[in-house]
Design an enzyme around this catalytic site. Structure first.
Site, PDB file in Angstrom:
ATOM      1  N   ASP A 183       0.820  -1.209   0.000  1.00 47.44           N
ATOM      2  CA  ASP A 183       0.000   0.000   0.000  1.00 47.44           C
ATOM      3  C   ASP A 183       0.860   1.267   0.000  1.00 47.44           C
ATOM      4  O   ASP A 183       1.905   1.310   0.645  1.00 47.44           O
ATOM      5  CB  ASP A 183      -0.851  -0.032   1.285  1.00 47.44           C
TER       6      ASP A 183
ATOM      7  N   GLU B 236       1.452  -0.323  -4.923  1.00 43.80           N
ATOM      8  CA  GLU B 236       0.464   0.689  -5.278  1.00 43.80           C
ATOM      9  C   GLU B 236       1.150   2.028  -5.457  1.00 43.80           C
ATOM     10  O   GLU B 236       1.577   2.666  -4.491  1.00 43.80           O
ATOM     11  CB  GLU B 236      -0.618   0.817  -4.184  1.00 43.80           C
TER      12      GLU B 236
HETATM   13  C1  AAO Z   1      -9.244   8.439   6.348  1.00 44.22           C
HETATM   14  C2  AAO Z   1     -10.047   9.700   6.111  1.00 44.22           C
HETATM   15  C3  AAO Z   1      -9.122  10.911   6.118  1.00 44.22           C
HETATM   16  C4  AAO Z   1      -8.361  10.968   7.434  1.00 44.22           C
HETATM   17  C5  AAO Z   1      -7.588   9.658   7.609  1.00 44.22           C
HETATM   18  C6  AAO Z   1      -6.849   9.581   8.928  1.00 44.22           C
HETATM   19  O1  AAO Z   1     -10.729   9.617   4.861  1.00 44.22           O
HETATM   20  O2  AAO Z   1      -9.918  12.073   5.976  1.00 44.22           O
HETATM   21  O3  AAO Z   1      -7.460  12.040   7.414  1.00 44.22           O
HETATM   22  O4  AAO Z   1      -8.515   8.568   7.561  1.00 44.22           O
HETATM   23  O5  AAO Z   1      -7.728   9.719   9.982  1.00 44.22           O
HETATM   24  C7  AAO Z   1      -7.848   4.799   2.773  1.00 44.22           C
HETATM   25  C8  AAO Z   1      -8.908   5.838   2.423  1.00 44.22           C
HETATM   26  C9  AAO Z   1      -8.667   7.156   3.126  1.00 44.22           C
HETATM   27  C10 AAO Z   1      -8.513   6.948   4.622  1.00 44.22           C
HETATM   28  C11 AAO Z   1      -7.321   6.024   4.802  1.00 44.22           C
HETATM   29  C12 AAO Z   1      -6.983   5.736   6.277  1.00 44.22           C
HETATM   30  O6  AAO Z   1      -8.918   6.019   1.017  1.00 44.22           O
HETATM   31  O7  AAO Z   1      -9.807   7.992   2.887  1.00 44.22           O
HETATM   32  O8  AAO Z   1      -8.312   8.199   5.271  1.00 44.22           O
HETATM   33  O9  AAO Z   1      -7.621   4.743   4.170  1.00 44.22           O
HETATM   34  O10 AAO Z   1      -8.081   5.186   6.904  1.00 44.22           O
HETATM   35  C13 AAO Z   1      -3.277   8.779  -2.372  1.00 44.22           C
HETATM   36  C14 AAO Z   1      -2.164   7.775  -2.112  1.00 44.22           C
HETATM   37  C15 AAO Z   1      -2.612   6.350  -2.287  1.00 44.22           C
HETATM   38  C16 AAO Z   1      -3.889   6.067  -1.522  1.00 44.22           C
HETATM   39  C17 AAO Z   1      -4.944   7.048  -2.019  1.00 44.22           C
HETATM   40  C18 AAO Z   1      -6.289   6.850  -1.342  1.00 44.22           C
HETATM   41  O11 AAO Z   1      -1.062   8.057  -2.964  1.00 44.22           O
HETATM   42  O12 AAO Z   1      -1.574   5.518  -1.802  1.00 44.22           O
HETATM   43  O13 AAO Z   1      -4.483   8.392  -1.733  1.00 44.22           O
HETATM   44  N1  AAO Z   1      -4.329   4.662  -1.646  1.00 44.22           N
HETATM   45  C19 AAO Z   1      -4.002   3.679  -0.581  1.00 44.22           C
HETATM   46  C20 AAO Z   1      -5.163   2.728  -0.299  1.00 44.22           C
HETATM   47  C21 AAO Z   1      -6.290   3.489   0.365  1.00 44.22           C
HETATM   48  C22 AAO Z   1      -5.839   3.975   1.725  1.00 44.22           C
HETATM   49  C23 AAO Z   1      -4.423   4.386   1.766  1.00 44.22           C
HETATM   50  C24 AAO Z   1      -3.570   4.262   0.686  1.00 44.22           C
HETATM   51  C25 AAO Z   1      -3.862   4.733   3.081  1.00 44.22           C
HETATM   52  O14 AAO Z   1      -5.545   2.092  -1.473  1.00 44.22           O
HETATM   53  O15 AAO Z   1      -7.451   2.705   0.483  1.00 44.22           O
HETATM   54  O16 AAO Z   1      -6.635   5.120   2.111  1.00 44.22           O
HETATM   55  O17 AAO Z   1      -3.460   3.498   3.682  1.00 44.22           O
HETATM   56  C26 AAO Z   1      -3.539  12.074  -6.441  1.00 44.22           C
HETATM   57  C27 AAO Z   1      -2.245  11.342  -6.213  1.00 44.22           C
HETATM   58  C28 AAO Z   1      -2.445  10.022  -5.534  1.00 44.22           C
HETATM   59  C29 AAO Z   1      -3.319  10.181  -4.317  1.00 44.22           C
HETATM   60  C30 AAO Z   1      -4.645  10.801  -4.775  1.00 44.22           C
HETATM   61  C31 AAO Z   1      -5.651  10.945  -3.646  1.00 44.22           C
HETATM   62  O18 AAO Z   1      -4.287  11.450  -7.493  1.00 44.22           O
HETATM   63  O19 AAO Z   1      -1.625  11.096  -7.437  1.00 44.22           O
HETATM   64  O20 AAO Z   1      -1.172   9.523  -5.145  1.00 44.22           O
HETATM   65  O21 AAO Z   1      -3.548   8.885  -3.757  1.00 44.22           O
HETATM   66  O22 AAO Z   1      -4.359  12.082  -5.306  1.00 44.22           O
HETATM   67  O23 AAO Z   1      -5.181  11.866  -2.723  1.00 44.22           O
HETATM   68  C32 AAO Z   1      -6.432  13.062 -10.709  1.00 44.22           C
HETATM   69  C33 AAO Z   1      -4.927  12.929 -10.771  1.00 44.22           C
HETATM   70  C34 AAO Z   1      -4.450  11.895  -9.779  1.00 44.22           C
HETATM   71  C35 AAO Z   1      -4.860  12.356  -8.450  1.00 44.22           C
HETATM   72  C36 AAO Z   1      -6.359  12.367  -8.464  1.00 44.22           C
HETATM   73  C37 AAO Z   1      -6.974  12.720  -7.165  1.00 44.22           C
HETATM   74  O24 AAO Z   1      -7.052  11.869 -11.162  1.00 44.22           O
HETATM   75  O25 AAO Z   1      -4.555  12.569 -12.075  1.00 44.22           O
HETATM   76  O26 AAO Z   1      -3.060  11.704  -9.841  1.00 44.22           O
HETATM   77  O27 AAO Z   1      -6.834  13.309  -9.404  1.00 44.22           O
HETATM   78  O28 AAO Z   1      -6.626  14.035  -6.814  1.00 44.22           O
END
Ligand code: AAO
Length: 512
Positions: free
Chosen positions: A212, A248
């Site tokens: 992850d 990932e």
């Molecule tokens: C939760 C709450 C938060 C709180 C946190 C701590 O929602 O508000 O602050 O708890 O209390 C999952 C959930 C999260 C959750 C987290 C922990 O999705 O909502 O937070 O568990 O419970 C990034 C990372 C990527 C990650 C993704 C979700 O790079 O690694 O965010 N995925 C993994 C897992 C996922 C998990 C985590 C990681 C954490 O698969 O399930 O989170 O363990 C850009 C960046 C990406 C970034 C995204 C989203 O993407 O490139 O790297 O991913 O933003 O922030 C266009 C762009 C694209 C961009 C996208 C979105 O499409 O081309 O690049 O827009 O802006």
């Protein structure tokens, strides 16, 4: 000598790209949030018999338990420690699952959350899945143990301590991702603890890991962790097998960090794949299916040997992560089946099928208000088991895309055509296309708003074949359309744009 070491290192790295899938199988299914006992049953009653190669499981280690929102799925991405009890079950159930799935030739891949622990605001107490005490405020996790100095905050250079700008690689790796306490993987102590956790799972018999949030870890630190990992358990895997690693990294372009930086360590999730495929099948931005003639590296995707591909994942099916509205999920089942069918027919990448649960989707201004909802559960928050209906579908809110006849049969198709080249391409310069896989399989899509009615060279031996989309071979009969391939390999196809599933697929094992 130097050359020998170089060659050995190269071999070691490449080894982590091999999924070690058994018996010529080819696909992985993500049984998102399933309980271990249900996965065990599914391996034995369905996945093994239907040629699935492996399961990606949800994080098995101890995680926070949240009451507000109520038991969200994402609580499992907030580790409290490495004890093996989670919402999916305890260590004994996990061990039983790994053993019994391996025994029917279905590998287990663990979702490893090693970049961070829980959110900084997760409080203090025993609200965790094994009941271990922890303090997020003091960064104290005695069950590992990790303390203050095992976290990265001193390295982070942003005012908030959070990642503020994805254009700056240092903050993406040294600061907190959505407030999650960021582990200092540069420390040998932290690397050891993480590797101990992964090694315990390897020794239990897992075949590898989905790692992850790799974008948020330095490749050098990951290399140090992976280098500490044991070889796979020889009860099921040949001696010297390295764990399969798929990382990932969301790379849609335009950021400081690229997926390329992780290629030498293992495979990488190719997020462009599902984003583009969804756009094509939806016919957005002027995209056409006929443009997929050079699908894969020709589309600027990563090299084939590095790619782990999927139509949707647990994040982007609900607006987390990346990919946007184009992603084809089970909510658009007709599109989803076509996209998954296309993926499974095409030779590019190691393929992962998504298996979801339903939630109360409620989109306001493009944002799903219920994107947090956890799996089907009882009043006390414990996860419900997966009941199987008489027609082989699942009940109680479990979607089980992997059991849909069209998807299950395409998983088999991929096994049957494994190793065969992409061949006999045809298109109508719009959204009708066809291609084969050597002389082992052939697939035809009609995603235009008019009928397809055409005779094509399939490359298949003459005979009558059963279409595995509209039905399947049952004994010596066929419950779907029948396709007659002449001695010259040519066959006539007719697909109405109003068909329930406007595509047809035949393969060597569907010959009547
Ligand atoms: C939760 C709450 C938060 C709180 C946190 C701590 O929602 O508000 O602050 O708890 O209390 C999952 C959930 C999260 C959750 C987290 C922990 O999705 O909502 O937070 O568990 O419970 C990034 C990372 C990527 C990650 C993704 C979700 O790079 O690694 O965010 N995925 C993994 C897992 C996922 C998990 C985590 C990681 C954490 O698969 O399930 O989170 O363990 C850009 C960046 C990406 C970034 C995204 C989203 O993407 O490139 O790297 O991913 O933003 O922030 C266009 C762009 C694209 C961009 C996208 C979105 O499409 O081309 O690049 O827009 O802006």
């Amino acid at each position: 000598m130097k050359l020998f070491i170089l060659v050995a290192l190269f071999g070691l790295c490449l080894a982590q790209h091999n999924p070690h899938i058994q018996h010529g199988r080819t696909s992985i299914v993500h049984l998102f949030e399933w309980r271990w006992a249900d996965i065990t049953a599914e391996c034995e009653r369905f996945l093994g018999p239907n040629g699935f190669g492996g399961v990606q499981i949800s994080p098995p280690n101890e995680h926070i338990v949240l009451n507000s929102p109520w038991r969200p799925w994402w609580q499992r991405y907030q580790p409290v420690g490495y004890n093996l009890c989670s919402r999916s079950g305890n260590e004994n159930e996990l061990r039983d699952m790994i053993t019994r799935c391996n025994n029917v030739g279905v590998n287990i891949y663990v979702d490893a959350v090693i970049n961070h622990m829980c959110g900084a605001g997760a409080g203090e107490g025993t609200h965790s899945s094994c009941g271990s005490w922890f303090s997020a405020g003091r960064k104290d996790f005695p069950s590992v143990p990790f303390t203050q100095s095992d976290f990265n905050d001193h390295k982070c250079r942003t005012g908030s301590g959070e990642i503020e700008n994805y254009g700056d690689a240092n903050q993406v790796r040294d600061c907190r991702l959505v407030s999650l306490l960021d582990l200092a993987l540069e420390k040998d102590y932290v690397r050891d603890k993480v590797a101990d956790f992964m090694n315990k799972l390897i020794d239990m018999g897992v075949a590898g890991f989905r790692v992850d949030a790799c974008k948020h870890m330095w490749p050098g630190d990951l290399s140090a962790v992976y280098g500490r990992l044991h070889n796979l358990n020889t009860e099921w895997f040949s001696g010297g097998s390295r764990p399969f690693i798929f990382q990932e990294v969301i790379d849609l372009g335009g950021e400081s960090i690229t997926s390329t930086e992780y290629f030498h360590l293992g495979r990488v999730t190719e997020f462009k794949y599902g984003a583009k495929l969804g756009t094509i099948f939806r016919k957005w931005n002027g995209e056409k299916l006929s443009y997929t003639k050079n699908w894969g590296e020709g589309w600027g995707f990563m090299p084939n040997d590095n790619a782990l591909v999927f139509v949707d994942n647990h994040d982007n099916q609900r607006g987390h992560g990346a990919g946007g509205a184009a992603i084809a999920t089970f909510w658009d089942s007709r599109l989803h089946k076509m996209a998954v069918g296309f993926m499974l027919a095409h030779p590019y990448g190691v393929t992962r099928v998504m298996s979801s649960f339903r939630w109360n989707r409620h989109i306001v201004n493009g944002k799903d208000q219920n994107d947090w909802e956890g799996p089907p559960s009882h009043g006390d928050g414990s996860t419900k088991s997966v009941p199987i209906n008489a027609d082989q579908t699942c009940g109680d809110g479990w979607v089980c895309e992997h059991r849909w006849r069209q998807i299950k049969n395409m998983v088999i198709f991929r096994n049957v055509v494994n190793g065969q080249p992409h061949s006999n391409w045809w298109d109508n310069q719009s959204n009708q296309v066809a291609f084969g896989r050597g002389n082992r399989g052939f697939i035809v899509f009609n995603n235009d708003d008019w009928d397809l009615d055409v005779t094509l060279n399939t490359g298949m031996p003459g005979g009558t074949y059963c279409d595995v989309i509209s039905g399947q071979k049952e004994g010596s009969g066929c419950s779907g359309k029948q396709i007659h391939v002449g001695g010259d390999g040519r066959a006539h196809f007719k697909i109405s744009n109003r068909d329930e599933d406007p595509f047809v697929a035949i393969h060597a094992d569907s010959k009547l």
